[in-house]
Write an enzyme that holds these catalytic residues in place. Sequence first.
Site, PDB file in Angstrom:
ATOM      1  N   THR A   1      25.382 -21.912  22.133  1.00 15.82           N
ATOM      2  CA  THR A   1      25.284 -22.862  20.969  1.00 15.82           C
ATOM      3  C   THR A   1      24.849 -24.187  21.527  1.00 15.82           C
ATOM      4  O   THR A   1      24.873 -24.626  22.719  1.00 15.82           O
ATOM      5  CB  THR A   1      26.642 -23.252  20.251  1.00 15.82           C
TER       6      THR A   1
ATOM      7  N   ARG B   1      31.042 -13.950   8.627  1.00 13.68           N
ATOM      8  CA  ARG B   1      31.918 -14.651   9.696  1.00 13.68           C
ATOM      9  C   ARG B   1      31.284 -15.963  10.040  1.00 13.68           C
ATOM     10  O   ARG B   1      30.268 -16.040  10.302  1.00 13.68           O
ATOM     11  CB  ARG B   1      31.965 -14.059  11.044  1.00 13.68           C
TER      12      ARG B   1
ATOM     13  N   GLY C   1      31.850 -19.597  12.279  1.00 11.53           N
ATOM     14  CA  GLY C   1      32.744 -20.064  13.270  1.00 11.53           C
ATOM     15  C   GLY C   1      33.114 -21.701  13.264  1.00 11.53           C
ATOM     16  O   GLY C   1      32.937 -21.941  12.151  1.00 11.53           O
ATOM     17  N   ASP C   2      33.391 -22.102  14.271  1.00 15.29           N
ATOM     18  CA  ASP C   2      33.622 -23.608  14.159  1.00 15.29           C
ATOM     19  C   ASP C   2      32.486 -24.581  13.985  1.00 15.29           C
ATOM     20  O   ASP C   2      32.814 -25.772  13.496  1.00 15.29           O
ATOM     21  CB  ASP C   2      34.415 -23.968  15.545  1.00 15.29           C
TER      22      ASP C   2
ATOM     23  N   THR D   1      31.620 -26.146  21.668  1.00 16.99           N
ATOM     24  CA  THR D   1      31.074 -24.951  22.057  1.00 16.99           C
ATOM     25  C   THR D   1      32.184 -23.874  22.483  1.00 16.99           C
ATOM     26  O   THR D   1      32.849 -24.297  23.334  1.00 16.99           O
ATOM     27  CB  THR D   1      29.708 -25.012  22.846  1.00 16.99           C
ATOM     28  N   GLY D   2      32.011 -22.642  22.082  1.00 15.21           N
ATOM     29  CA  GLY D   2      33.134 -21.792  22.745  1.00 15.21           C
ATOM     30  C   GLY D   2      33.579 -20.963  21.596  1.00 15.21           C
ATOM     31  O   GLY D   2      32.731 -20.584  20.729  1.00 15.21           O
TER      32      GLY D   2
ATOM     33  N   GLY E   1      34.766 -19.564  18.529  1.00 23.35           N
ATOM     34  CA  GLY E   1      34.881 -20.517  17.456  1.00 23.35           C
ATOM     35  C   GLY E   1      36.360 -20.368  16.734  1.00 23.35           C
ATOM     36  O   GLY E   1      36.988 -21.370  16.188  1.00 23.35           O
TER      37      GLY E   1
HETATM   38  N1  ASP Z   1      31.503 -21.729  18.485  1.00 26.61           N
HETATM   39  C1  ASP Z   1      30.370 -20.950  18.216  1.00 26.61           C
HETATM   40  C2  ASP Z   1      30.933 -19.816  17.382  1.00 26.61           C
HETATM   41  O1  ASP Z   1      32.093 -19.580  17.540  1.00 26.61           O
HETATM   42  C3  ASP Z   1      29.936 -20.309  19.449  1.00 26.61           C
HETATM   43  C4  ASP Z   1      29.187 -20.958  20.583  1.00 26.61           C
HETATM   44  O2  ASP Z   1      29.866 -22.040  20.703  1.00 26.61           O
HETATM   45  O3  ASP Z   1      28.633 -20.243  21.355  1.00 26.61           O
HETATM   46  O4  ASP Z   1      30.341 -19.546  16.344  1.00 26.61           O
END
Ligand code: ASP
Length: 349
Positions: free
Chosen positions: A212, A240, A242-243, A263-264, A266
């Site tokens: 991300t 779905r 995410g965050d 990022t991570g 979500g």
């Molecule tokens: N946070 C993002 C999600 O969960 C994914 C990512 O940060 O790579 O959609």
Amino acid sequence: MKKCIFLFLIVSIIVSCKNESQLETETIKSNPKQAEFSIIIHGGAGSIRRDNMSKEKEAEYRQKLEEAIRVGYDILKAGGTSLDAVQKTINVLEDSPLFNAGKGAVLTYEGINEHDASIMDGKTLNAGASAGTKTVKNPINLARAVMDNSPHVMLSGFGAETFAAEQGLKIVESNYFLTEKKLKSLERVKASEKNKVASFYNEDLQDSKFGTVGCAALDKHGNLAAGTSTGGMTNKRWGRIGDSPIIGAGTYANNNTCAVSSTGWGEFFIRGMVAHDISALMEYKGFSLKEAAKEVIQNKLPNIGDQGATGGIVAIDKNGNMAMEFNTQGMFRATMNDKGELYIGMFTK
Ligand code: ASP
């Protein structure tokens, strides 16, 4: 009896005064002015290790991170807004197939792309976000248009795409986003799922390396902004989200505290309201940006759920202090201050 009522009233007033004072904002710890303006970016966190990246790939990432951050830096140097710097910097990363945003974003279970993005203005607390779009070339531009030109904060799916077209944003065929690499990733994740060797989000699977992109900036006018753009997670299903498009989880900006892009994993970033939690620790507890980021990413996040949530953030405060905190094996990241000093990092330390 009257005396009792009087006493009760006095006690109630004292108690309510105490509660109010507990809610008062603490003085935020911040190192004195570090820079008149600054910018910080990430290109995702995950299993990014020196031993699993070729020198050529590393150079490619470095070159793209530098190209992106210089776009924002030039805007800030010329007196432009942090919002413009964040948006235009993210555009460069969205257009690069290296990252999980825009072109080259990860694929859903059905083998298509669904993008999420958000942006926030620290001066006004205005924000815009879009979720699940399939044809908008630069999702961060849509998030910005939602913020600037609609009465809403978040639009999704078909409606968001209709709005994007009405706004004159660039619309592309969905195969514009598709890359061979992400197709292969999807196949591998599906196979590993079948063989039950990997959980939904196994950090050791190369394919779930996040990617991300996000940016936070402080401009010469003292205004903070942050933005995030993503394709989400490989093999995601059922619409779905995410965050990344959730204000307070994936993105947050407030001139009183900081600007954050996450990022991570979500689901956990949503449950932990990660970006806002960092701001709240500064506002209510008087933490410095670095202390708040560390507390949330290293102590709070891993304790949400039982699998240990992974990811990271980049953030900047009103004095130009910056934080890059992650609990994964690496995070693509870069910073630039008003002296033009550039830092690029990928691995742990
Ligand atoms: N946070 C993002 C999600 O969960 C994914 C990512 O940060 O790579 O959609």
